[in-house]
Write an enzyme that holds these catalytic residues in place. Structure first.
Site, PDB file in Angstrom:
ATOM      1  N   SER A  49       0.861  -1.186   0.000  1.00 46.11           N
ATOM      2  CA  SER A  49       0.000   0.000   0.000  1.00 46.11           C
ATOM      3  C   SER A  49       0.898   1.237   0.000  1.00 46.11           C
ATOM      4  O   SER A  49       2.110   1.140   0.180  1.00 46.11           O
ATOM      5  CB  SER A  49      -0.863  -0.007   1.264  1.00 46.11           C
ATOM      6  OG  SER A  49      -0.004   0.079   2.403  1.00 46.11           O
ATOM      7  N   ASP A  88      -0.627  -1.197  -4.395  1.00 46.35           N
ATOM      8  CA  ASP A  88      -2.035  -1.415  -4.065  1.00 46.35           C
ATOM      9  C   ASP A  88      -2.685  -0.088  -3.676  1.00 46.35           C
ATOM     10  O   ASP A  88      -2.093   0.729  -2.995  1.00 46.35           O
ATOM     11  CB  ASP A  88      -2.097  -2.393  -2.876  1.00 46.35           C
ATOM     12  CG  ASP A  88      -3.497  -2.886  -2.583  1.00 46.35           C
ATOM     13  OD1 ASP A  88      -3.758  -3.255  -1.423  1.00 46.35           O
ATOM     14  OD2 ASP A  88      -4.335  -2.890  -3.508  1.00 46.35           O
ATOM     15  N   HIS A 184     -12.691  -4.410   3.116  1.00 46.23           N
ATOM     16  CA  HIS A 184     -11.365  -4.637   3.703  1.00 46.23           C
ATOM     17  C   HIS A 184     -11.496  -4.965   5.188  1.00 46.23           C
ATOM     18  O   HIS A 184     -12.505  -4.668   5.808  1.00 46.23           O
ATOM     19  CB  HIS A 184     -10.510  -3.378   3.560  1.00 46.23           C
ATOM     20  CG  HIS A 184     -10.079  -3.113   2.160  1.00 46.23           C
ATOM     21  ND1 HIS A 184     -10.039  -1.861   1.605  1.00 46.23           N
ATOM     22  CD2 HIS A 184      -9.664  -3.946   1.186  1.00 46.23           C
ATOM     23  CE1 HIS A 184      -9.613  -1.922   0.356  1.00 46.23           C
ATOM     24  NE2 HIS A 184      -9.362  -3.182   0.074  1.00 46.23           N
ATOM     25  N   GLY A 185     -10.442  -5.604   5.724  1.00 48.50           N
ATOM     26  CA  GLY A 185     -10.365  -5.797   7.166  1.00 48.50           C
ATOM     27  C   GLY A 185     -10.943  -7.115   7.651  1.00 48.50           C
ATOM     28  O   GLY A 185     -11.303  -7.985   6.865  1.00 48.50           O
ATOM     29  N   HIS A 214     -10.906  -7.539  -4.215  1.00 53.60           N
ATOM     30  CA  HIS A 214     -10.374  -6.895  -3.012  1.00 53.60           C
ATOM     31  C   HIS A 214     -11.134  -7.415  -1.799  1.00 53.60           C
ATOM     32  O   HIS A 214     -12.187  -8.028  -1.929  1.00 53.60           O
ATOM     33  CB  HIS A 214     -10.513  -5.371  -3.119  1.00 53.60           C
ATOM     34  CG  HIS A 214      -9.472  -4.741  -3.987  1.00 53.60           C
ATOM     35  ND1 HIS A 214      -8.443  -3.989  -3.496  1.00 53.60           N
ATOM     36  CD2 HIS A 214      -9.281  -4.799  -5.319  1.00 53.60           C
ATOM     37  CE1 HIS A 214      -7.673  -3.582  -4.490  1.00 53.60           C
ATOM     38  NE2 HIS A 214      -8.157  -4.052  -5.602  1.00 53.60           N
ATOM     39  N   GLY A 215     -10.538  -7.200  -0.600  1.00 53.44           N
ATOM     40  CA  GLY A 215     -11.220  -7.638   0.616  1.00 53.44           C
ATOM     41  C   GLY A 215     -11.462  -9.130   0.610  1.00 53.44           C
ATOM     42  O   GLY A 215     -12.505  -9.607   1.014  1.00 53.44           O
ATOM     43  N   SER A 217      -9.692 -11.645   2.203  1.00 51.75           N
ATOM     44  CA  SER A 217      -9.228 -12.481   3.307  1.00 51.75           C
ATOM     45  C   SER A 217     -10.371 -13.307   3.878  1.00 51.75           C
ATOM     46  O   SER A 217     -11.524 -12.864   3.883  1.00 51.75           O
ATOM     47  CB  SER A 217      -8.607 -11.619   4.417  1.00 51.75           C
ATOM     48  OG  SER A 217      -7.262 -11.309   4.085  1.00 51.75           O
ATOM     49  N   ASN A 257      -6.614 -10.158  -3.600  1.00 54.50           N
ATOM     50  CA  ASN A 257      -5.866  -9.342  -2.634  1.00 54.50           C
ATOM     51  C   ASN A 257      -6.052  -9.860  -1.209  1.00 54.50           C
ATOM     52  O   ASN A 257      -7.190  -9.982  -0.738  1.00 54.50           O
ATOM     53  CB  ASN A 257      -6.344  -7.898  -2.708  1.00 54.50           C
ATOM     54  CG  ASN A 257      -5.798  -7.167  -3.920  1.00 54.50           C
ATOM     55  OD1 ASN A 257      -5.389  -7.788  -4.902  1.00 54.50           O
ATOM     56  ND2 ASN A 257      -5.771  -5.835  -3.856  1.00 54.50           N
TER      57      ASN A 257
HETATM   58  O1  LIG Z   1      -8.211  -5.771  -0.714  1.00 51.44           O
HETATM   59  C1  LIG Z   1      -7.229  -5.929   0.024  1.00 51.44           C
HETATM   60  C2  LIG Z   1      -7.165  -7.075   1.025  1.00 51.44           C
HETATM   61  O2  LIG Z   1      -8.192  -6.961   1.936  1.00 51.44           O
HETATM   62  P1  LIG Z   1      -8.308  -7.914   3.234  1.00 51.44           P
HETATM   63  O3  LIG Z   1      -7.058  -8.751   3.338  1.00 51.44           O
HETATM   64  O4  LIG Z   1      -8.447  -6.982   4.385  1.00 51.44           O
HETATM   65  O5  LIG Z   1      -9.527  -8.777   3.023  1.00 51.44           O
HETATM   66  N1  LIG Z   1      -6.168  -5.061  -0.058  1.00 51.44           N
HETATM   67  O6  LIG Z   1      -6.169  -4.153  -1.041  1.00 51.44           O
HETATM   68  C3  LIG Z   1      -5.060  -5.120   0.896  1.00 51.44           C
HETATM   69  C4  LIG Z   1      -4.984  -3.829   1.738  1.00 51.44           C
HETATM   70  C5  LIG Z   1      -6.300  -3.464   2.385  1.00 51.44           C
HETATM   71  C6  LIG Z   1      -6.247  -3.408   3.919  1.00 51.44           C
HETATM   72  O7  LIG Z   1      -6.352  -4.650   4.511  1.00 51.44           O
HETATM   73 NA    NA Z   2      -4.509  -3.661  -5.909  1.00 45.46          NA
HETATM   74 ZN   LIG Z   3      -8.121  -3.546  -1.481  1.00 44.02          ZN
END
Ligand SMILES: O=C(COP(=O)(O)O)N(O)CCCCO
Ligand code: NA
Ligand SMILES: [Zn+2]
Length: 311
Positions: A49, A88, A184-185, A214-215, A217, A257
């Site tokens: 980031s 990112d 995210h998070g 994204h998001g 995890s 991500n």
């Molecule tokens: O989309 C993501 C990953 O999101 P996450 O790992 O929180 O689900 N990112 O872009 C990573 C940075 C975001 C803050 O965590």
């Molecule tokens: Na990205």
């Molecule tokens: Zn993200």
């Protein structure tokens, strides 16, 4: 070898698997991630980031960007698996240009909080600069819910597939992150986990380019248990279930991500090691358990996404 992100994602797009994009802020997370990629013979996208660049460069964007390029390229050029480095959530022109100048493989321009026309305009500018020096570009359409780094967007605005087609044609971005309900998070989804598969399918059919989730995890249960056993409080944490993640890959997601799962794995190992080794103060020892758990979480994710064996 150190390669361009586009090369990694074009192959994934053709063969319908996804590649993990893994956030780092330091050496130890990179070591753990690379060990998993070597073991699984998998391509890897390392991403930072703007905050990570600020952190490593103690405030100087170019110093921070160069730090990560030197570290990641230094390792990648000694390995048989393809590795790329991605910026990112680029929002600050200074950071995006620094990443391009320093030698990042790709950059994300995140203007998803702007009206459509402005997002197009800003993205076209970055594409022009990046493509002039062979750097590929990711952009985002629609808005994630939850906390997006330092901006909290109350509710998610899901991607409009027709807008996505227009956006890709007008901007020539290399990959696109369509908002389909993630955030995210560690605290995703108010109620039951649910993503908008129909929108994702339509965006894939209308654009045909590699797509980014994204998001993504999962908030790994075993990790939460270990962390809480040694004092963490992750009550209420919830991520994207593996089955849902697999479904998004079938529907055309090619870059996934992942940051939160790595952070939780590292702190679980750190807490466990420090609790069990009160006399230890060598960082090369007390970060071992955290690295081990990050490696395990990444290795499992590479299998889940189907990139294992694709190096
Ligand atoms: O989309 C993501 C990953 O999101 P996450 O790992 O929180 O689900 N990112 O872009 C990573 C940075 C975001 C803050 O965590
Ligand atoms: Na990205
Ligand atoms: Zn993200």
């Amino acid at each position: 070898p150190y390669v361009n992100t586009k090369e990694i994602l074009e192959k994934a797009n053709k063969e319908y698997y996804a590649v993990a994009a893994l956030n780092i802020n330091n050496l130890e997370f990179l070591q753990a991630i690379l060990e998993a990629g070597i073991e699984k013979k998998s391509p890897l996208i390392i991403e930072t980031s703007e905050g990570a660049i600020k952190y490593a460069g103690t405030g100087d964007p170019l110093r921070g960007a160069k730090f990560f390029v030197d570290m990641v390229k230094g390792f990648a050029d000694t390995l048989d698996i393809p590795v790329s480095l991605h910026l990112d959530h680029g929002k600050d022109f200074k950071y995006i240009v620094s990443a391009i100048k320093a030698g990042y493989s790709s950059v994300m321009i995140d203007a998803s909080d702007k009206p459509f026309e402005e997002n197009v305009k800003i993205t076209k500018e970055i594409v022009k600069i990046a493509h002039s020096v062979g750097v590929s570009v990711e952009a985002e359409l629609g808005k994630l819910a939850g906390i997006e780094d330092n901006v909290s967007s109350a509710e998610s605005v899901l991607v409009n597939p027709d807008e996505a087609k227009k956006f890709v044609e007008e901007t020539q971005v290399d990959f696109l992150a369509p908002a389909i309900g993630t955030s995210h998070g560690a605290f995703k989804f108010k109620g039951e986990a649910k993503l908008d598969y129909d929108r994702l399918k339509q965006v894939k059919e209308l654009t045909g380019i590699p797509l980014v989730l994204h998001g993504a995890s999962s908030v790994v249960e075993e990790i939460v248990e270990i962390a809480e056993k040694y004092g963490a409080d992750f009550g209420g944490s919830k991520g994207v279930p593996s089955e849902i993640l697999k479904e998004t890959v079938q529907l055309g997601i090619n870059k996934v991500n992942t940051d939160t799962d790595l952070r939780m794995a590292f702190v679980a190992g750190l807490r466990e090691y420090l609790h069990n080794n009160p006399k230890e103060f060598d960082p090369r020892n007390y970060m071992k358990k955290g690295k081990e758990y990050v490696k395990k979480v990444v290795a499992d994710r590479l299998e889940l996404l189907g990139s294992a064996g694709k190096a």
